[in-house]
Design a protein around this motif. Structure first.
Motif, PDB file in Angstrom:
ATOM      1  N   ALA A  93       0.861  -1.185   0.000  1.00  3.57           N
ATOM      2  CA  ALA A  93       0.000   0.000   0.000  1.00  3.57           C
ATOM      3  C   ALA A  93       0.901   1.240   0.000  1.00  3.57           C
ATOM      4  CB  ALA A  93      -0.931  -0.017   1.200  1.00  3.57           C
ATOM      5  N   LYS A  94       1.419   1.558  -1.157  1.00  2.00           N
ATOM      6  CA  LYS A  94       2.458   2.576  -1.319  1.00  2.00           C
ATOM      7  C   LYS A  94       2.051   3.958  -0.805  1.00  2.00           C
ATOM      8  CE  LYS A  94       5.315   4.299  -5.128  1.00  2.00           C
ATOM      9  NZ  LYS A  94       5.608   4.138  -6.551  1.00  2.00           N
ATOM     10  N   GLU A  95       0.882   4.439  -1.162  1.00  2.00           N
ATOM     11  CA  GLU A  95       0.467   5.787  -0.754  1.00  2.00           C
ATOM     12  C   GLU A  95       0.216   5.860   0.747  1.00  2.00           C
ATOM     13  OE1 GLU A  95       0.695   8.532  -2.550  1.00  2.00           O
ATOM     14  OE2 GLU A  95       1.457   7.244  -4.140  1.00  2.00           O
ATOM     15  N   ASP A  96      -0.409   4.837   1.309  1.00  2.00           N
ATOM     16  CA  ASP A  96      -0.629   4.809   2.747  1.00  2.00           C
ATOM     17  C   ASP A  96       0.704   4.708   3.484  1.00  2.00           C
ATOM     18  OD1 ASP A  96      -3.380   4.996   2.494  1.00  2.00           O
ATOM     19  OD2 ASP A  96      -3.699   2.839   2.602  1.00  2.00           O
ATOM     20  N   LEU A  97       1.628   3.930   2.935  1.00  2.00           N
ATOM     21  CA  LEU A  97       2.955   3.797   3.525  1.00  2.00           C
ATOM     22  C   LEU A  97       3.659   5.149   3.552  1.00  2.00           C
ATOM     23  CD1 LEU A  97       5.329   2.225   4.677  1.00  2.00           C
ATOM     24  CD2 LEU A  97       5.936   1.551   2.335  1.00  2.00           C
ATOM     25  N   ARG A  98       3.549   5.889   2.465  1.00  2.00           N
ATOM     26  CA  ARG A  98       4.170   7.215   2.389  1.00  2.00           C
ATOM     27  C   ARG A  98       3.642   8.109   3.523  1.00  2.00           C
ATOM     28  NH1 ARG A  98       6.127   8.826  -2.103  1.00  2.00           N
ATOM     29  NH2 ARG A  98       4.632   7.688  -3.389  1.00  2.00           N
ATOM     30  N   THR A  99       2.345   8.092   3.745  1.00  2.00           N
ATOM     31  CA  THR A  99       1.735   8.911   4.794  1.00  2.00           C
ATOM     32  C   THR A  99       2.248   8.522   6.182  1.00  2.00           C
ATOM     33  OG1 THR A  99      -0.258   9.194   3.451  1.00  2.00           O
ATOM     34  CG2 THR A  99      -0.475   9.606   5.808  1.00  2.00           C
ATOM     35  N   VAL A 100       2.312   7.228   6.440  1.00  2.00           N
ATOM     36  CA  VAL A 100       2.782   6.757   7.748  1.00  2.00           C
ATOM     37  C   VAL A 100       4.258   7.087   7.941  1.00  2.00           C
ATOM     38  CG1 VAL A 100       3.156   4.717   9.195  1.00  2.00           C
ATOM     39  CG2 VAL A 100       1.025   4.975   7.933  1.00  2.00           C
ATOM     40  N   LEU A 101       5.048   6.951   6.889  1.00  7.46           N
ATOM     41  CA  LEU A 101       6.467   7.297   6.991  1.00  7.46           C
ATOM     42  C   LEU A 101       6.653   8.787   7.285  1.00  7.46           C
ATOM     43  CD1 LEU A 101       7.967   5.102   4.130  1.00  7.46           C
ATOM     44  CD2 LEU A 101       8.364   4.833   6.589  1.00  7.46           C
ATOM     45  N   LEU A 104       6.071   9.182  10.840  1.00  8.63           N
ATOM     46  CA  LEU A 104       7.230   8.685  11.575  1.00  8.63           C
ATOM     47  C   LEU A 104       8.384   9.683  11.564  1.00  8.63           C
ATOM     48  CD1 LEU A 104       7.323   4.873  10.787  1.00  8.63           C
ATOM     49  CD2 LEU A 104       7.305   5.923  13.045  1.00  8.63           C
ATOM     50  N   VAL A 105       8.617  10.328  10.425  1.00  7.63           N
ATOM     51  CA  VAL A 105       9.679  11.339  10.352  1.00  7.63           C
ATOM     52  C   VAL A 105       9.430  12.404  11.428  1.00  7.63           C
ATOM     53  CG1 VAL A 105      10.652  13.213   8.957  1.00  7.63           C
ATOM     54  CG2 VAL A 105      10.286  10.957   7.934  1.00  7.63           C
ATOM     55  N   THR A 119      16.385   7.920   7.876  1.00  6.99           N
ATOM     56  CA  THR A 119      16.099   6.618   7.268  1.00  6.99           C
ATOM     57  C   THR A 119      14.665   6.569   6.736  1.00  6.99           C
ATOM     58  OG1 THR A 119      17.676   5.524   8.744  1.00  6.99           O
ATOM     59  CG2 THR A 119      16.028   4.127   7.694  1.00  6.99           C
ATOM     60  N   ALA A 120      13.726   7.078   7.533  1.00  6.89           N
ATOM     61  CA  ALA A 120      12.322   7.104   7.087  1.00  6.89           C
ATOM     62  C   ALA A 120      12.165   8.020   5.876  1.00  6.89           C
ATOM     63  CB  ALA A 120      11.420   7.557   8.230  1.00  6.89           C
ATOM     64  N   GLN A 121      12.852   9.146   5.878  1.00  5.28           N
ATOM     65  CA  GLN A 121      12.782  10.065   4.735  1.00  5.28           C
ATOM     66  C   GLN A 121      13.361   9.406   3.492  1.00  5.28           C
ATOM     67  OE1 GLN A 121      11.220  13.202   4.634  1.00  5.28           O
ATOM     68  NE2 GLN A 121      11.479  12.758   2.455  1.00  5.28           N
ATOM     69  N   ALA A 122      14.431   8.643   3.653  1.00  9.89           N
ATOM     70  CA  ALA A 122      15.022   7.933   2.517  1.00  9.89           C
ATOM     71  C   ALA A 122      14.038   6.901   1.951  1.00  9.89           C
ATOM     72  CB  ALA A 122      16.326   7.254   2.932  1.00  9.89           C
ATOM     73  N   LYS A 123      13.271   6.266   2.821  1.00 14.32           N
ATOM     74  CA  LYS A 123      12.256   5.304   2.359  1.00 14.32           C
ATOM     75  C   LYS A 123      11.155   6.022   1.578  1.00 14.32           C
ATOM     76  CE  LYS A 123      12.987   1.882   5.987  1.00 14.32           C
ATOM     77  NZ  LYS A 123      12.441   1.229   7.179  1.00 14.32           N
ATOM     78  N   ILE A 124      10.789   7.211   2.043  1.00 16.63           N
ATOM     79  CA  ILE A 124       9.788   8.014   1.320  1.00 16.63           C
ATOM     80  C   ILE A 124      10.320   8.347  -0.070  1.00 16.63           C
ATOM     81  CG2 ILE A 124       8.601  10.242   1.219  1.00 16.63           C
ATOM     82  CD1 ILE A 124       8.567  10.166   4.341  1.00 16.63           C
ATOM     83  N   ASP A 125      11.559   8.802  -0.124  1.00 19.69           N
ATOM     84  CA  ASP A 125      12.176   9.160  -1.402  1.00 19.69           C
ATOM     85  C   ASP A 125      12.257   7.957  -2.333  1.00 19.69           C
ATOM     86  OD1 ASP A 125      12.437  11.710  -0.348  1.00 19.69           O
ATOM     87  OD2 ASP A 125      14.575  11.458   0.163  1.00 19.69           O
ATOM     88  N   ALA A 126      12.536   6.787  -1.765  1.00 18.69           N
ATOM     89  CA  ALA A 126      12.652   5.568  -2.569  1.00 18.69           C
ATOM     90  C   ALA A 126      11.298   5.128  -3.145  1.00 18.69           C
ATOM     91  CB  ALA A 126      13.254   4.435  -1.734  1.00 18.69           C
ATOM     92  N   LEU A 127      10.204   5.547  -2.512  1.00 14.69           N
ATOM     93  CA  LEU A 127       8.886   5.196  -3.026  1.00 14.69           C
ATOM     94  C   LEU A 127       8.561   5.922  -4.324  1.00 14.69           C
ATOM     95  CD1 LEU A 127       6.757   5.147   0.251  1.00 14.69           C
ATOM     96  CD2 LEU A 127       7.366   3.172  -1.168  1.00 14.69           C
ATOM     97  N   GLY A 128       9.313   6.975  -4.600  1.00 17.71           N
ATOM     98  CA  GLY A 128       9.084   7.726  -5.821  1.00 17.71           C
ATOM     99  C   GLY A 128       7.992   8.756  -5.612  1.00 17.71           C
ATOM    100  N   PRO A 129       7.663   9.448  -6.693  1.00 14.08           N
ATOM    101  CA  PRO A 129       6.650  10.507  -6.578  1.00 14.08           C
ATOM    102  C   PRO A 129       5.282   9.929  -6.210  1.00 14.08           C
ATOM    103  CG  PRO A 129       7.229  10.148  -8.876  1.00 14.08           C
ATOM    104  CD  PRO A 129       8.155   9.304  -8.055  1.00 14.08           C
ATOM    105  N   GLY A 130       4.578  10.695  -5.420  1.00 12.29           N
ATOM    106  CA  GLY A 130       3.224  10.275  -5.018  1.00 12.29           C
ATOM    107  C   GLY A 130       2.225  10.518  -6.125  1.00 12.29           C
ATOM    108  N   ARG A 131       0.994  10.447  -5.745  1.00  9.84           N
ATOM    109  CA  ARG A 131      -0.077  10.619  -6.732  1.00  9.84           C
ATOM    110  C   ARG A 131       0.004  11.915  -7.437  1.00  9.84           C
ATOM    111  NH1 ARG A 131      -5.179   8.357  -3.300  1.00  9.84           N
ATOM    112  NH2 ARG A 131      -4.020   6.705  -2.395  1.00  9.84           N
TER     113      ARG A 131
END
Length: 131
Positions: A93-101, A104-105, A119-131
């Motif tokens: 669930a990529k978009e929901d994950l982005r929100t939770v990350l 967390l940041v 680390t959490a910000q890097a995970k957000i960046d790795a998810l790529g652009p959002g909607r």
């Protein structure tokens, strides 16, 4: 005297949960009873156990929904948000994950945990652009 004493439903459910630690119905009933009594932190513990049991049984979406409720009950709990992020990553669930990350940041920064925030910000960046 013992004849008139009323059995404590929470104690009974705790004993049942200990005997059957993967029984989600018992875990959820216990969590609900604890929440109703105002023992939110302890209720969240049993909600998380129920969510983990559901995940193990192949019901990841249901488990994720329960963990999401835990984060609503304890919005400042880093551990609950980390569990939710892990669950959302598992169900992709990529978009929901982005929100939770993002949450967390903020929580990490509030606790002075800058390495974890990075680390959490890097995970957000790795998810790529959002909607």
């Amino acid at each position: 005297m013992g004849f008139f004493t009323k059995a404590d439903p929470i104690a009974k459910l705790k004993a049942e949960a200990e005997a059957k630690p993967k029984d989600t119905k018992i875990l959820l009933d216990l969590a609900g009873q604890l929440k109703a009594k105002g023992a939110v932190s302890e209720a969240c513990h049993y909600y998380i156990l129920a969510a983990e049991a559901l995940n193990a049984q192949g019901f990841a979406s249901k488990g994720t929904a329960i963990i999401r409720q835990v984060t609503q009950m304890m919005p400042k709990s880093i551990a609950a948000h980390e569990r939710l992020a892990s669950a959302l990553d598992e169900v992709k669930a990529k978009e929901d994950l982005r929100t939770v990350l993002k949450t967390l940041v903020s929580l990490y920064r509030g606790e002075g945990r800058m390495d974890d925030a990075s680390t959490a910000q890097a995970k957000i960046d790795a998810l790529g652009p959002g909607r």
